[in-house]
Structures are given as C-alpha cells and as structure tokens.
Write a protein that holds these residues in place. Structure first.
Motif, PDB file in Angstrom:
ATOM      1  N   VAL A   1      62.931  -3.804  32.752  1.00  0.00           N
ATOM      2  CA  VAL A   1      64.141  -4.328  33.384  1.00  0.00           C
ATOM      3  C   VAL A   1      64.203  -5.843  33.214  1.00  0.00           C
ATOM      4  N   ALA A   2      63.074  -6.505  33.491  1.00  0.00           N
ATOM      5  CA  ALA A   2      63.023  -7.966  33.384  1.00  0.00           C
ATOM      6  C   ALA A   2      63.259  -8.429  31.952  1.00  0.00           C
ATOM      7  N   GLN A   3      62.665  -7.739  30.981  1.00  0.00           N
ATOM      8  CA  GLN A   3      62.843  -8.146  29.583  1.00  0.00           C
ATOM      9  C   GLN A   3      64.289  -8.003  29.141  1.00  0.00           C
ATOM     10  N   TRP A   4      64.954  -6.938  29.585  1.00  0.00           N
ATOM     11  CA  TRP A   4      66.344  -6.765  29.178  1.00  0.00           C
ATOM     12  C   TRP A   4      67.292  -7.676  29.944  1.00  0.00           C
ATOM     13  N   ARG A   5      66.945  -8.092  31.132  1.00  0.00           N
ATOM     14  CA  ARG A   5      67.727  -9.126  31.814  1.00  0.00           C
ATOM     15  C   ARG A   5      67.657 -10.440  31.030  1.00  0.00           C
ATOM     16  N   GLU A   6      66.479 -10.742  30.489  1.00  0.00           N
ATOM     17  CA  GLU A   6      66.328 -11.958  29.685  1.00  0.00           C
ATOM     18  C   GLU A   6      67.143 -11.874  28.392  1.00  0.00           C
ATOM     19  N   ILE A   7      67.194 -10.689  27.803  1.00  0.00           N
ATOM     20  CA  ILE A   7      68.010 -10.518  26.598  1.00  0.00           C
ATOM     21  C   ILE A   7      69.472 -10.792  26.910  1.00  0.00           C
ATOM     22  N   PHE A   8      69.976 -10.252  28.016  1.00  0.00           N
ATOM     23  CA  PHE A   8      71.369 -10.495  28.391  1.00  0.00           C
ATOM     24  C   PHE A   8      71.620 -12.002  28.557  1.00  0.00           C
ATOM     25  N   LYS A   9      70.686 -12.706  29.201  1.00  0.00           N
ATOM     26  CA  LYS A   9      70.821 -14.157  29.352  1.00  0.00           C
ATOM     27  C   LYS A   9      70.863 -14.840  27.985  1.00  0.00           C
ATOM     28  N   SER A  10      69.995 -14.403  27.076  1.00  0.00           N
ATOM     29  CA  SER A  10      69.881 -15.040  25.771  1.00  0.00           C
ATOM     30  C   SER A  10      71.170 -14.938  24.958  1.00  0.00           C
ATOM     31  N   VAL A  11      71.900 -13.831  25.121  1.00  0.00           N
ATOM     32  CA  VAL A  11      73.128 -13.653  24.337  1.00  0.00           C
ATOM     33  C   VAL A  11      74.364 -14.127  25.090  1.00  0.00           C
ATOM     34  N   GLY A  12      74.176 -14.628  26.334  1.00  0.00           N
ATOM     35  CA  GLY A  12      75.289 -15.215  27.068  1.00  0.00           C
ATOM     36  C   GLY A  12      75.994 -14.283  28.028  1.00  0.00           C
ATOM     37  N   LYS A  13      75.275 -13.245  28.499  1.00  0.00           N
ATOM     38  CA  LYS A  13      75.860 -12.304  29.458  1.00  0.00           C
ATOM     39  C   LYS A  13      75.066 -12.385  30.761  1.00  0.00           C
ATOM     40  N   ASP A  14      75.738 -12.656  31.863  1.00  0.00           N
ATOM     41  CA  ASP A  14      75.077 -12.821  33.154  1.00  0.00           C
ATOM     42  C   ASP A  14      74.505 -11.483  33.622  1.00  0.00           C
ATOM     43  N   PRO A  15      73.164 -11.343  33.707  1.00  0.00           N
ATOM     44  CA  PRO A  15      72.565 -10.059  34.090  1.00  0.00           C
ATOM     45  C   PRO A  15      72.788  -9.692  35.553  1.00  0.00           C
ATOM     46  N   ASN A  16      73.253 -10.638  36.363  1.00  0.00           N
ATOM     47  CA  ASN A  16      73.575 -10.308  37.751  1.00  0.00           C
ATOM     48  C   ASN A  16      74.959  -9.673  37.874  1.00  0.00           C
ATOM     49  N   ARG A  17      75.818  -9.961  36.917  1.00  0.00           N
ATOM     50  CA  ARG A  17      77.154  -9.352  36.900  1.00  0.00           C
ATOM     51  C   ARG A  17      77.198  -8.131  35.993  1.00  0.00           C
ATOM     52  N   TYR A  18      76.419  -8.188  34.910  1.00  0.00           N
ATOM     53  CA  TYR A  18      76.389  -7.097  33.941  1.00  0.00           C
ATOM     54  C   TYR A  18      74.960  -6.556  33.883  1.00  0.00           C
ATOM     55  N   ARG A  19      74.680  -5.562  34.675  1.00  0.00           N
ATOM     56  CA  ARG A  19      73.325  -4.991  34.725  1.00  0.00           C
ATOM     57  C   ARG A  19      73.184  -3.924  33.649  1.00  0.00           C
ATOM     58  N   HIS A  20      72.144  -4.056  32.847  1.00  0.00           N
ATOM     59  CA  HIS A  20      71.935  -3.069  31.794  1.00  0.00           C
ATOM     60  C   HIS A  20      71.694  -1.695  32.398  1.00  0.00           C
ATOM     61  N   SER A  21      71.880  -0.666  31.590  1.00  0.00           N
ATOM     62  CA  SER A  21      71.930   0.697  32.122  1.00  0.00           C
ATOM     63  C   SER A  21      70.624   1.155  32.761  1.00  0.00           C
ATOM     64  N   ALA A  22      69.470   0.703  32.235  1.00  0.00           N
ATOM     65  CA  ALA A  22      68.198   1.094  32.853  1.00  0.00           C
ATOM     66  C   ALA A  22      68.075   0.488  34.247  1.00  0.00           C
ATOM     67  N   GLU A  23      68.440  -0.775  34.396  1.00  0.00           N
ATOM     68  CA  GLU A  23      68.401  -1.411  35.713  1.00  0.00           C
ATOM     69  C   GLU A  23      69.336  -0.692  36.679  1.00  0.00           C
ATOM     70  N   ALA A  24      70.515  -0.298  36.201  1.00  0.00           N
ATOM     71  CA  ALA A  24      71.467   0.415  37.060  1.00  0.00           C
ATOM     72  C   ALA A  24      70.878   1.731  37.565  1.00  0.00           C
ATOM     73  N   LEU A  25      70.137   2.432  36.702  1.00  0.00           N
ATOM     74  CA  LEU A  25      69.493   3.684  37.127  1.00  0.00           C
ATOM     75  C   LEU A  25      68.461   3.418  38.216  1.00  0.00           C
ATOM     76  N   TYR A  26      67.640   2.404  38.009  1.00  0.00           N
ATOM     77  CA  TYR A  26      66.613   2.083  39.003  1.00  0.00           C
ATOM     78  C   TYR A  26      67.232   1.679  40.338  1.00  0.00           C
ATOM     79  N   ARG A  27      68.323   0.940  40.297  1.00  0.00           N
ATOM     80  CA  ARG A  27      68.964   0.514  41.542  1.00  0.00           C
ATOM     81  C   ARG A  27      69.560   1.705  42.298  1.00  0.00           C
ATOM     82  N   ARG A  28      70.066   2.674  41.564  1.00  0.00           N
ATOM     83  CA  ARG A  28      70.543   3.902  42.212  1.00  0.00           C
ATOM     84  C   ARG A  28      69.399   4.591  42.945  1.00  0.00           C
ATOM     85  N   ILE A  29      68.274   4.697  42.258  1.00  0.00           N
ATOM     86  CA  ILE A  29      67.134   5.403  42.851  1.00  0.00           C
ATOM     87  C   ILE A  29      66.590   4.645  44.050  1.00  0.00           C
ATOM     88  N   LYS A  30      66.579   3.325  43.969  1.00  0.00           N
ATOM     89  CA  LYS A  30      66.103   2.519  45.109  1.00  0.00           C
ATOM     90  C   LYS A  30      66.933   2.800  46.368  1.00  0.00           C
TER      91      LYS A  30
END
Length: 223
Positions: free
Chosen positions: A61-90
C-alpha cells in the motif's frame, strides 16, 4: 496481446514493473466454496491485523501511494484499488462474492498488497496494451459508476484509449460468466526483484488456471 510501458512512467517511477497474463479458453462462474472460504478467512485475519496498525503502513500500500505521488496524483484523494480493499476490511465491510475471476483477483490483490486488474480480452480493441499517464481532460466511466479524471493517473490503453488503471477500472471490459479470454495486469511493488516478480506472477496464473481451466502465458514488463 503485447504490453508496453511509456517512457514517461519509467522516468518518474524507479523500478516500475507489471506482471502480464494472457488467458485463453477459461470458464468463469460462481466461486468454488474453497475460494469463498479462503477469502472470508483472509479478510477476518486482515481485519484483526489492522487493529494494530494503519492501512498506510502495509508495505505494498505504501509503495503504491508513493507511485501515485511520483506521477502527480494525490494518494489521499485517489486511493489505489488495493488500499481501497484494505480500508473496506478495516471497517469490517467485507468483500462479497461476485464471480470466480473477480473474487480470485481480489484475493490476490490482498495477498500481494498491490492493485491487480483483470479484463475481458474480447472487449478490448487491437493487439497491444500500453501503460501511460492520463492526459488533461481525459476521463472514463468507472466500475464505481462515476466519471473519473485520468489526468496524471497510470492507465492501461487499447486502440480506443484507456480502459483500466490501478485506481479504478472502466466499465468497458469487466470479466463475467461469458468471458472466455482475459488479460490480467499485476501492478507489482517496485522493490520486488525480477525473479520474485516472475515467481509471483506465475503462481497467480497457475492458481487462476486451476480454478478456471484454459491456458495462460505470462511476462514481466519493466519501465
């Protein structure tokens, strides 16, 4: 079907790589009880683990949040699909069964902590998939039912344009019970070695074929 990665992604993300699997002659249906049971138990285990740590501390999750930052996409507004799954389960909002292909895709995404997309090959156009960054003003209707901005988002494109991403896939090529041929894209952790990437992708392919039949071939593409 071949896959390529644009130089723009490679320039912005060190170690960018994806696993790519091409399936032929598969049979998609209701998930077998074995898969349903494993997915449910795995989600319960994740739920208890996440009582002790935040979702953002999960390595993939952390590595893909960094990728989103690197390409110019805010990972707090645009959560990648794996993070979204984990947040559902939480929130104990466990994933419900959809079909064997999507259920297994979700299981692998949770197991490997990365976004994974699976697409009906016969709904795509052309013989090549390109991964690139979305352009200004570029959008598509996602499986979330909304019109999604693709600007600065990593997108998978066929000859007609974007159809998928590690954020949310479009409604163009979902896998259903009519699907016989499919492609799967595993958005791997940049930290993973090429050898481990190949082992992970092959393991995923072998389990998918054991449930769906047919045949598959895989490759790893690096930026």
């Amino acid at each position: 079907m071949e896959i390529s990665i644009s130089p723009e992604i490679a320039a912005k993300v060190d170690g960018f790589k994806v696993g790519f699997i091409h399936y032929k002659g598969i049979e998609v249906g209701a998930s077998p009880q074995m898969l349903k049971g494993r997915l449910q138990l795995f989600q319960e285990s994740i739920f208890f683990d996440l009582q002790e740590k935040p979702v953002t501390e999960i390595d993939g999750v952390a590595q893909w949040r960094e990728i989103f930052k690197s390409v110019g996409k805010d990972p707090n507004r645009y959560r990648h699909s794996a993070e979204a799954l984990y947040r559902r389960i939480k929130k104990q909002n466990y994933l419900q069964t959809i079909n064997s292909a999507i259920d297994l895709n979700n299981f692998f995404s949770l197991q490997y902590e990365v976004p994974i997309g699976i697409y009906d090959l016969d709904k795509l156009k052309g013989d090549r998939i390109e991964l690139r960054l979305g352009s200004e003003g570029e959008t598509y209707t996602g499986l979330n039912g909304r019109e999604n901005s693709l600007e600065n988002l990593i997108v998978a494109c066929d000859n007609e344009g974007p159809f998928g991403s590690p954020f949310v896939d479009s409604s163009k090529a979902p896998v259903g019970e009519e699907t016989q041929n499919a492609v799967q894209i595993i958005f791997l952790k940049p930290s993973l070695s090429l050898e481990d990437s190949e082992m992970l992708t092959k393991s995923l392919m072998d389990m998918f074929i054991s449930i769906h039949g047919g045949e598959g071939r895989f490759s790893i593409s690096e930026g």
